[in-house]
Design a protein around this motif. Structure first.
Motif, PDB file in Angstrom:
ATOM      1  N   ARG A  35       0.819  -1.213   0.000  1.00 26.27           N
ATOM      2  CA  ARG A  35       0.000   0.000   0.000  1.00 26.27           C
ATOM      3  C   ARG A  35       0.851   1.261   0.000  1.00 26.27           C
ATOM      4  NH1 ARG A  35      -1.105   2.070   5.286  1.00 26.27           N
ATOM      5  NH2 ARG A  35      -0.230   0.820   6.956  1.00 26.27           N
ATOM      6  N   HIS A  36       2.196   1.082  -0.085  1.00 32.86           N
ATOM      7  CA  HIS A  36       3.065   2.247  -0.120  1.00 32.86           C
ATOM      8  C   HIS A  36       3.134   2.859  -1.523  1.00 32.86           C
ATOM      9  CE1 HIS A  36       4.235   1.309   3.937  1.00 32.86           C
ATOM     10  NE2 HIS A  36       4.589   0.080   3.579  1.00 32.86           N
ATOM     11  N   GLY A  37       2.633   2.134  -2.503  1.00 32.31           N
ATOM     12  CA  GLY A  37       2.556   2.666  -3.851  1.00 32.31           C
ATOM     13  C   GLY A  37       3.884   2.642  -4.571  1.00 32.31           C
ATOM     14  N   GLY A  38       3.923   3.254  -5.742  1.00 35.43           N
ATOM     15  CA  GLY A  38       5.099   3.307  -6.571  1.00 35.43           C
ATOM     16  C   GLY A  38       4.788   4.147  -7.781  1.00 35.43           C
ATOM     17  N   LEU A  50       1.142   5.886  -8.765  1.00 31.66           N
ATOM     18  CA  LEU A  50       1.049   7.335  -8.938  1.00 31.66           C
ATOM     19  C   LEU A  50       0.427   7.680 -10.288  1.00 31.66           C
ATOM     20  CD1 LEU A  50       4.481   8.520  -7.489  1.00 31.66           C
ATOM     21  CD2 LEU A  50       2.223   8.782  -6.450  1.00 31.66           C
ATOM     22  N   VAL A  51       0.823   6.952 -11.332  1.00 30.85           N
ATOM     23  CA  VAL A  51       0.273   7.190 -12.666  1.00 30.85           C
ATOM     24  C   VAL A  51      -1.222   6.896 -12.685  1.00 30.85           C
ATOM     25  CG1 VAL A  51       0.275   6.357 -15.048  1.00 30.85           C
ATOM     26  CG2 VAL A  51       2.438   6.828 -13.888  1.00 30.85           C
ATOM     27  N   MET A  52      -1.623   5.764 -12.114  1.00 28.54           N
ATOM     28  CA  MET A  52      -3.034   5.386 -12.126  1.00 28.54           C
ATOM     29  C   MET A  52      -3.881   6.351 -11.311  1.00 28.54           C
ATOM     30  SD  MET A  52      -2.841   1.245 -11.859  1.00 28.54           S
ATOM     31  CE  MET A  52      -2.236   0.287 -13.259  1.00 28.54           C
ATOM     32  N   THR A  53      -3.377   6.737 -10.150  1.00 26.81           N
ATOM     33  CA  THR A  53      -4.125   7.675  -9.311  1.00 26.81           C
ATOM     34  C   THR A  53      -4.275   9.027 -10.007  1.00 26.81           C
ATOM     35  OG1 THR A  53      -3.285   6.581  -7.314  1.00 26.81           O
ATOM     36  CG2 THR A  53      -4.202   8.784  -7.055  1.00 26.81           C
ATOM     37  N   ALA A  54      -3.210   9.485 -10.655  1.00 29.27           N
ATOM     38  CA  ALA A  54      -3.263  10.777 -11.349  1.00 29.27           C
ATOM     39  C   ALA A  54      -4.268  10.738 -12.503  1.00 29.27           C
ATOM     40  CB  ALA A  54      -1.875  11.151 -11.863  1.00 29.27           C
ATOM     41  N   LEU A  55      -4.263   9.652 -13.280  1.00 30.38           N
ATOM     42  CA  LEU A  55      -5.221   9.529 -14.379  1.00 30.38           C
ATOM     43  C   LEU A  55      -6.654   9.445 -13.870  1.00 30.38           C
ATOM     44  CD1 LEU A  55      -3.375   7.044 -16.782  1.00 30.38           C
ATOM     45  CD2 LEU A  55      -3.799   9.476 -17.152  1.00 30.38           C
ATOM     46  N   TRP A  56      -6.858   8.748 -12.769  1.00 31.57           N
ATOM     47  CA  TRP A  56      -8.198   8.623 -12.193  1.00 31.57           C
ATOM     48  C   TRP A  56      -8.729   9.991 -11.751  1.00 31.57           C
ATOM     49  CZ3 TRP A  56     -12.010   5.165 -11.867  1.00 31.57           C
ATOM     50  CH2 TRP A  56     -12.983   5.320 -10.878  1.00 31.57           C
ATOM     51  N   GLY A  70       3.881   1.182 -20.944  1.00 31.13           N
ATOM     52  CA  GLY A  70       4.721   2.047 -21.765  1.00 31.13           C
ATOM     53  C   GLY A  70       5.800   2.731 -20.947  1.00 31.13           C
ATOM     54  N   MET A  71       5.464   3.130 -19.725  1.00 31.33           N
ATOM     55  CA  MET A  71       6.453   3.763 -18.846  1.00 31.33           C
ATOM     56  C   MET A  71       7.558   2.774 -18.484  1.00 31.33           C
ATOM     57  SD  MET A  71       5.866   5.200 -14.975  1.00 31.33           S
ATOM     58  CE  MET A  71       5.594   3.510 -14.405  1.00 31.33           C
ATOM     59  N   TRP A  72       7.169   1.546 -18.146  1.00 30.16           N
ATOM     60  CA  TRP A  72       8.172   0.520 -17.832  1.00 30.16           C
ATOM     61  C   TRP A  72       9.112   0.284 -19.013  1.00 30.16           C
ATOM     62  CZ3 TRP A  72       4.069  -3.329 -15.550  1.00 30.16           C
ATOM     63  CH2 TRP A  72       3.796  -2.966 -14.229  1.00 30.16           C
ATOM     64  N   ALA A  73       8.522   0.085 -20.192  1.00 29.85           N
ATOM     65  CA  ALA A  73       9.341  -0.189 -21.374  1.00 29.85           C
ATOM     66  C   ALA A  73      10.243   1.003 -21.692  1.00 29.85           C
ATOM     67  CB  ALA A  73       8.444  -0.508 -22.567  1.00 29.85           C
ATOM     68  N   GLY A  74       9.691   2.219 -21.632  1.00 32.30           N
ATOM     69  CA  GLY A  74      10.471   3.411 -21.957  1.00 32.30           C
ATOM     70  C   GLY A  74      11.635   3.632 -21.006  1.00 32.30           C
ATOM     71  N   THR A  75      11.410   3.428 -19.696  1.00 27.74           N
ATOM     72  CA  THR A  75      12.495   3.654 -18.740  1.00 27.74           C
ATOM     73  C   THR A  75      13.564   2.565 -18.829  1.00 27.74           C
ATOM     74  OG1 THR A  75      11.083   2.592 -17.060  1.00 27.74           O
ATOM     75  CG2 THR A  75      11.158   5.005 -17.090  1.00 27.74           C
TER      76      THR A  75
END
Length: 289
Positions: free
Chosen positions: A29-32, A36-42, A68-73
């Motif tokens: 539940r500490h997130g990552g 953060l991406v999912m919460t921001a989009l929501w 896409g973020m995983w692949a790009g980084t």
């Protein structure tokens, strides 16, 4: 200095792998970065009108964005590893124009080709340590593809379980059984089965936190709209005359309390009572409980 730059790239890859690990295999539940991406989009989608139409796209778009973020980084991180050693530590195929390009562009190209496991061979590592690192990137690319497929295959059964429970509660709400109707063996079995389904959904919210950001469609298939009625059924079971029905009512009430605690800890953070948490859950999904 060259090794310092390469270590920065390796650190970027490790951050991505850590986020992938905690998202798919060891959720906390500490997130990552993915959370953060999912919460921001929501939160962004909830500001748009018509609200339901925008919110309905958040779950699939969030998963695509995170992958896409995983692949790009990973690609960028490995390109930074190669960059300080390009072109001297690499060999180029005869007639290749790659060596004439900027070193950073060649590094990104090599990283992209390697992570996609294409193996074109026009640029290949020459130094010993690079010959070991480059196949490792290909293995990570293969693992990323496999993890993405398994993530998609796991999330939709979790959504199905949640929607089945929501529809079942909606049907019970329409029938609206009284305490007297529940006060029988069939009522005890009903409340016990509902408690089991609530526990499964609670586990899904723990294991697949991204499931929260998927919209459920109509009110009959939305757990946010129907979960409040489960609490009413639990109360009727707890006031029944038969001990087995009261026990089943207690089990359902406990399962709902646990579900409310998970929703509040991971997503809502109201700090309120169960009824307040379920009301906040309904409001967050554009429903009334």
């Amino acid at each position: 200095m060259e090794w310092l730059v390469s270590l920065v790239g390796a650190g970027l890859v490790m951050v991505t792998l850590r986020d992938l690990f905690h998202t798919l295999w060891h959720p906390t539940r500490h997130g990552g970065l993915s959370r953060l991406v999912m919460t921001a989009l929501w939160r962004l989608a909830r500001r748009f009108r018509p609200r339901r139409r925008a919110v309905g796209l958040v779950g699939p778009l969030a998963m695509v964005t995170v992958v896409g973020m995983w692949a790009g980084t990973v690609i960028l991180g490995w390109a930074i590893v190669y960059w300080p050693h390009m072109p001297g530590a690499f060999t180029f195929s005869p007639g290749s124009r790659a060596a004439q390009e900027p070193a950073l562009l060649d590094s990104v190209y090599l990283s992209l080709v390697t992570v996609a496991t294409l193996g074109l061979g026009d640029i290949s590592p020459g130094e010993g340590w690079l010959r070991l690192v480059s196949p490792l990137e290909a293995l990570i690319g293969f693992a990323l593809l496999t993890a993405t497929v398994s993530w998609v295959l796991q999330i939709f059964p979790a959504l199905t379980r949640r929607r089945v429970l929501a529809i079942r509660l909606a049907l019970l709400r329409d029938a609206d059984p009284t305490t007297q109707q529940i006060d029988c063996t069939a009522g005890a079995l009903l409340l016990d089965s509902l408690a089991t389904e609530v526990v499964r959904v609670r586990i899904d919210f723990t294991q697949y936190a991204e499931a929260y950001y998927f919209h459920d469609g109509g009110d009959h298939s939305s757990l946010a709209a129907t979960v409040g009625y489960a609490a009413a059924l639990a109360e009727r079971g707890q006031t029944a005359g038969r001990p087995d029905v009261r026990l089943a009512g207690d089990l359902l009430a406990g399962a709902l309390q646990d579900l409310a605690a998970i929703l509040d800890q991971r997503f809502l953070r109201t700090g309120g009572a169960q009824a307040d948490i379920f009301a906040a859950y309904a409001a967050d999904h554009g429903r009334t409980s």
